[in-house]
Design a protein around this motif. Sequence first.
Motif, PDB file in Angstrom:
ATOM      1  N   GLU A 227      -1.858  23.822  -6.186  1.00  0.00           N
ATOM      2  CA  GLU A 227      -3.065  23.605  -6.396  1.00  0.00           C
ATOM      3  C   GLU A 227      -3.337  22.571  -7.555  1.00  0.00           C
ATOM      4  OE1 GLU A 227      -5.951  26.373  -6.042  1.00  0.00           O
ATOM      5  OE2 GLU A 227      -5.531  26.845  -4.088  1.00  0.00           O
ATOM      6  N   ASN A 228      -4.381  21.517  -7.131  1.00  0.00           N
ATOM      7  CA  ASN A 228      -4.569  20.728  -8.260  1.00  0.00           C
ATOM      8  C   ASN A 228      -3.645  19.541  -8.479  1.00  0.00           C
ATOM      9  OD1 ASN A 228      -7.212  21.580  -8.196  1.00  0.00           O
ATOM     10  ND2 ASN A 228      -7.017  23.015  -9.587  1.00  0.00           N
ATOM     11  N   LYS A 229      -2.461  19.821  -7.775  1.00  0.00           N
ATOM     12  CA  LYS A 229      -1.568  18.766  -8.283  1.00  0.00           C
ATOM     13  C   LYS A 229      -1.316  17.635  -7.188  1.00  0.00           C
ATOM     14  CE  LYS A 229       2.425  21.279 -10.510  1.00  0.00           C
ATOM     15  NZ  LYS A 229       3.779  21.533  -9.929  1.00  0.00           N
ATOM     16  N   MET A 230      -0.815  16.582  -7.635  1.00  0.00           N
ATOM     17  CA  MET A 230      -0.661  15.603  -6.568  1.00  0.00           C
ATOM     18  C   MET A 230       0.726  15.951  -6.010  1.00  0.00           C
ATOM     19  SD  MET A 230      -0.186  11.374  -6.809  1.00  0.00           S
ATOM     20  CE  MET A 230       1.655  11.345  -7.059  1.00  0.00           C
ATOM     21  N   GLN A 231       0.708  15.890  -4.695  1.00  0.00           N
ATOM     22  CA  GLN A 231       1.883  16.006  -3.842  1.00  0.00           C
ATOM     23  C   GLN A 231       2.299  14.841  -3.105  1.00  0.00           C
ATOM     24  OE1 GLN A 231       2.249  19.620  -1.608  1.00  0.00           O
ATOM     25  NE2 GLN A 231       4.053  18.977  -0.495  1.00  0.00           N
ATOM     26  N   VAL A 232       3.594  14.274  -3.390  1.00  0.00           N
ATOM     27  CA  VAL A 232       3.822  13.294  -2.559  1.00  0.00           C
ATOM     28  C   VAL A 232       4.956  13.533  -1.838  1.00  0.00           C
ATOM     29  CG1 VAL A 232       4.491  10.600  -3.055  1.00  0.00           C
ATOM     30  CG2 VAL A 232       3.504  12.104  -4.990  1.00  0.00           C
ATOM     31  N   ASP A 233       5.085  12.990  -0.574  1.00  0.00           N
ATOM     32  CA  ASP A 233       6.158  13.169   0.556  1.00  0.00           C
ATOM     33  C   ASP A 233       7.613  12.844  -0.170  1.00  0.00           C
ATOM     34  OD1 ASP A 233       4.123  12.362   3.109  1.00  0.00           O
ATOM     35  OD2 ASP A 233       4.548  14.387   2.227  1.00  0.00           O
ATOM     36  N   PRO A 234       8.545  13.495   0.211  1.00  0.00           N
ATOM     37  CA  PRO A 234       9.815  13.004  -0.544  1.00  0.00           C
ATOM     38  C   PRO A 234       9.729  11.546  -0.532  1.00  0.00           C
ATOM     39  CG  PRO A 234      10.328  14.689   0.974  1.00  0.00           C
ATOM     40  CD  PRO A 234       8.801  14.387   1.110  1.00  0.00           C
TER      41      PRO A 234
ATOM     42  N   SER B  34     -10.466  28.213   5.030  1.00  0.00           N
ATOM     43  CA  SER B  34      -9.634  29.456   4.632  1.00  0.00           C
ATOM     44  C   SER B  34      -9.957  29.548   3.245  1.00  0.00           C
ATOM     45  CB  SER B  34      -8.171  29.382   4.940  1.00  0.00           C
ATOM     46  OG  SER B  34      -7.753  28.324   4.071  1.00  0.00           O
ATOM     47  N   GLY B  35     -10.597  28.556   2.556  1.00  0.00           N
ATOM     48  CA  GLY B  35     -10.922  28.614   1.072  1.00  0.00           C
ATOM     49  C   GLY B  35      -9.670  28.187   0.512  1.00  0.00           C
ATOM     50  N   GLU B  36      -8.669  27.819   1.191  1.00  0.00           N
ATOM     51  CA  GLU B  36      -7.592  27.163   0.386  1.00  0.00           C
ATOM     52  C   GLU B  36      -8.091  25.571   0.219  1.00  0.00           C
ATOM     53  OE1 GLU B  36      -4.150  28.223   0.673  1.00  0.00           O
ATOM     54  OE2 GLU B  36      -4.515  30.086   1.566  1.00  0.00           O
ATOM     55  N   SER B  37      -6.887  25.022  -0.954  1.00  0.00           N
ATOM     56  CA  SER B  37      -7.218  23.536  -1.286  1.00  0.00           C
ATOM     57  C   SER B  37      -7.119  22.725   0.245  1.00  0.00           C
ATOM     58  CB  SER B  37      -6.280  23.041  -2.287  1.00  0.00           C
ATOM     59  OG  SER B  37      -6.366  23.721  -3.421  1.00  0.00           O
TER      60      SER B  37
ATOM     61  N   SER C 250       0.977  -1.319   0.010  1.00  0.00           N
ATOM     62  CA  SER C 250      -0.092   0.045   0.348  1.00  0.00           C
ATOM     63  C   SER C 250       0.871   1.328  -0.032  1.00  0.00           C
ATOM     64  CB  SER C 250      -0.971  -0.128   1.213  1.00  0.00           C
ATOM     65  OG  SER C 250      -1.445  -0.918   1.309  1.00  0.00           O
ATOM     66  N   LYS C 251       0.210   2.361  -0.719  1.00  0.00           N
ATOM     67  CA  LYS C 251       1.068   3.644  -0.638  1.00  0.00           C
ATOM     68  C   LYS C 251      -0.071   4.659  -0.105  1.00  0.00           C
ATOM     69  CE  LYS C 251       4.764   2.498  -3.679  1.00  0.00           C
ATOM     70  NZ  LYS C 251       5.482   2.918  -4.992  1.00  0.00           N
ATOM     71  N   VAL C 252       0.631   5.552   0.299  1.00  0.00           N
ATOM     72  CA  VAL C 252      -0.471   6.712   0.669  1.00  0.00           C
ATOM     73  C   VAL C 252       0.070   7.972  -0.362  1.00  0.00           C
ATOM     74  CG1 VAL C 252      -1.224   8.573   2.392  1.00  0.00           C
ATOM     75  CG2 VAL C 252      -0.758   6.247   2.908  1.00  0.00           C
ATOM     76  N   LEU C 253      -0.739   8.621  -1.139  1.00  0.00           N
ATOM     77  CA  LEU C 253      -0.666   9.641  -2.081  1.00  0.00           C
ATOM     78  C   LEU C 253      -1.138  10.917  -1.354  1.00  0.00           C
ATOM     79  CD1 LEU C 253      -1.056   7.807  -5.251  1.00  0.00           C
ATOM     80  CD2 LEU C 253       1.062   8.040  -4.278  1.00  0.00           C
ATOM     81  N   THR C 254      -0.565  12.015  -1.571  1.00  0.00           N
ATOM     82  CA  THR C 254      -1.358  13.326  -1.055  1.00  0.00           C
ATOM     83  C   THR C 254      -1.734  14.349  -2.337  1.00  0.00           C
ATOM     84  OG1 THR C 254      -0.035  13.130   1.031  1.00  0.00           O
ATOM     85  CG2 THR C 254      -1.067  15.159   0.575  1.00  0.00           C
ATOM     86  N   PHE C 255      -2.859  14.746  -2.377  1.00  0.00           N
ATOM     87  CA  PHE C 255      -3.140  15.661  -3.279  1.00  0.00           C
ATOM     88  C   PHE C 255      -3.934  16.975  -2.489  1.00  0.00           C
ATOM     89  CE2 PHE C 255      -3.765  11.380  -5.132  1.00  0.00           C
ATOM     90  CZ  PHE C 255      -3.710  11.827  -6.512  1.00  0.00           C
ATOM     91  N   PHE C 256      -3.763  17.990  -3.368  1.00  0.00           N
ATOM     92  CA  PHE C 256      -4.463  19.172  -2.603  1.00  0.00           C
ATOM     93  C   PHE C 256      -5.600  19.768  -3.722  1.00  0.00           C
ATOM     94  CE2 PHE C 256      -0.223  19.040  -0.973  1.00  0.00           C
ATOM     95  CZ  PHE C 256      -0.357  19.555   0.413  1.00  0.00           C
TER      96      PHE C 256
END
Length: 838
Positions: free
Chosen positions: A520-527, A472-475, A429-435
């Motif tokens: 915003e709207n990008k997938m961000q993955v921890d290093p 706050s209205g942010e992603s 399993s992996k965890v991916l982060t999105f905003f």
Amino acid sequence: MSVVGFDLGFQSCYVAVARAGGIETVANEYSDRCTPSFVSFGARNRSIGAAAKSQVVTNCRNTVQGFKRFHGRAFSDPYVQSAKTNLVYDLAQMPSGSTGIKVMYMEEEKVFSIEQVTGMLLNKLKETAESALKKPVADCVISVPSYFTDAERRSVMDAAQIAGLNCLRLMNETTAVTLAYGIYKQDLPAPEEKPRIVVFVDVGHSGYQVSVCAFNKGKLKILATAFDSDLGGKDFDDILVSHFCEEFRKKYKLDVKSKPRALGRLYQECEKLKKLMSANCSDLPLNIECFMNDIDVSGKLNRGQFEEMCAGLLAKVEAPLRSILEQAKLKKEDIYAVEIVGGASRIPAIKERISKFFGKELSTTLNADEAVARGCALQCAILSPAFKVREFSITDVVPYPISLKWNSAAEEGLSDCEVFPKNHAAPFSKVLTFFRKEPFTLEAYYNNLKELPYPSSTIGQFLIQNVVPQASGESAKVKVKVRVSVHGVFSVSSASLVEVLKTAEGEEPMETEQPGKDEENKMQVDPEDQKLASGDNGDKKSETEEMETMTEDANKEKKNDQPPQAKKPKVKTKTIELPIVNNLSWQLSSDVLNVFVENEGKMVMQDKLEKERNDAKNNVEEYVYEMRDKLHGALEKFVTEADRDTFSLKLEDTENWLYEDGEDQQKQVYIDKLAELKKMGQPIHERYIESEERPRAFEELGRQIQLYMKIIEAYKAKDEQYNHLDELEVTRADKQVNDAMVWMNGKMNQQNSQDLTLDPVVKVEEIKAKTKELYSACNPVVSKSKPKVEPPKEEKTENGPVNGQEGTENQPCNPDKATSAGTGQGTAEKKLPEMDID
Ligand code: ATP
Ligand code: MG
């Protein structure tokens, strides 16, 4: 719970179970451990396995075989369309566009989905396991080729569900073999030592699979797999069939391919010839009588010619072997052994090529046919809490690289990322982060279509719902867990929204938590995640990877709910689970699946009713034959000539009826017919049985009478042994014994003058009752123990006479208990059965 492994082969299946401390391959109702992968549909029932295979010529259009590779495929799939041209039965498109089969069943045209057909086969295998284990079976492990895609795997899982099975793991066939090989090995290198590298090759009927595995004590790790899904025994059969079709066309002017029945017979004969050629290199004949148009055909072939014809196929053996070495970055010298399994691995030319490639003798320590099923059963035992098995960890691989793509903000277009590279460890399993500010869809797909034996790259879409911006209205930060399960199936298993609740006074929220505008709207993955995603599987494990690898363990799952950043004290966060809507390619909806489950239940019931009807009919037939023989044999003395003639006539009429009006009747009609016959036959049979058993019953009564008489006489003669008995009681017993003797003598005399064709004057049951009555009346009287004057002797031998009594010969025995053999094992300690795998 049951511990069962099923090898669901293209041509044949095997069932292995854990029993008596070991793994055993079990036989079906024909005492055969191999069950053909055939399902045949009839006017009243289905036949599955060997019974279906026997109909492949007589009921060819409705006898389905070779369907394993239709799982998870569109009807329009090129594989399906090309296979269709060679099939004797019809394929049809299911409403969803997937592949179904069209047959006549219960005198109606029916289309069954491929999941239903495999479900039928699995149900049969389940029955085999149940009758071996003598208990219901649900939990099991089922094998699939390592090259099966997600859609194919999910389709097999659905088939298991239709069969009422709870598949604990879909196991790759070569991995099952690997386990069956490794778990018994006592001399594997220690965990810190260099692993032992073994190559496994499975050449089945439809496909050729190779895997390379690293073994250490207590674990196995698949390093790479490769395959040729178009190279198996079937392809060699095809070449032989084409060869003889051509030969018979020239020699006999026959168009074999135009006649499905003839073609079916030719396939059977060619397969036999192929097997013979594996053992023999001289010229071998192929003869078929009355093949077509009443013509007998014959031909011959030898191994050398066969190998020449198959040069193209044989040339394909090497590529997967080279591929695994390249993938795992191994040299031929690194390979400790090459283990081969699968029926077609017996073809000498295949063995030669593999052996030559590795420069090694091949090893055949496993049972080539049963290793897959045994490996699956071992895996099931490992997963089962009911069995104690030596710890053995199994790490498989992801066979094709899996990527995710998603729509970014309008100006960004489509983004994608490879989440599981080829040969990534599985399950994982992996965890991916999105905003994100709103719900979004992830599409999973195989990013290397060239590698797939399958025309579509899509795995499925996953809609992550209920995503809302932060206060706050942010992603918002959305954590998405993706996994490849124990079944080798990809899924987005959970998604959660990480809400920043409040920050400690005077502290800014952590920068990393706040996406910049361009993020915003990008997938961000921890290093660490990024590193994983890019396929860095180095030894240095990051904390995140630790957490991820452990997610297969339910206890540790919770840990993952806390993202690594949550440990920092300055920000308080709350995670909210988000619903996910899956849209998986070729996945049956739960409604459809439920209907299939229900229909399978109805068909099982129909088969059961038909079997009962047939059994009832067979019972009539058997009774007719049995009585006809016996009336002139053992029963002859017990029936008058006139009755015998009437009964014989009745039996003859019934036999004729069975072939005419009685050919196809309801079950009750046969039951009534049998009752009618038995009404005549039973009294004769009973007289015979009485006459057989009567002497023994009289003998037993006589023995009891003698015994009591002896004791009473000894008492009367003032024998010291019996002088403690009560006089009144003895007198009463004496009378009982005399009465019994008079009764017995009287009955014996009457019976001796009774004609055997008449009912006996006394029944065996009555004699037995008399014996019992005598025992109850006399035994308490004569077996009263003598009051002890001396201290009892110490001597006591195990199971022997006690207190100097001379054996038990003179002890009347209770007729009720005479045959009981209870040993009273009720106190045995209940222990988990242990697998004896040494
Ligand atoms: P798959 O693994 O592709 O799903 P399967 O498991 O049903 O198929 P196996 O039972 O391993 O296949 O192998 C069956 C094939 O092996 C058939 O083509 C059969 O003719 C072939 N085969 C069996 N014995 C021999 C032999 N002695 N010589 C040559 N071929 C053989
Ligand atoms: Mg196989």
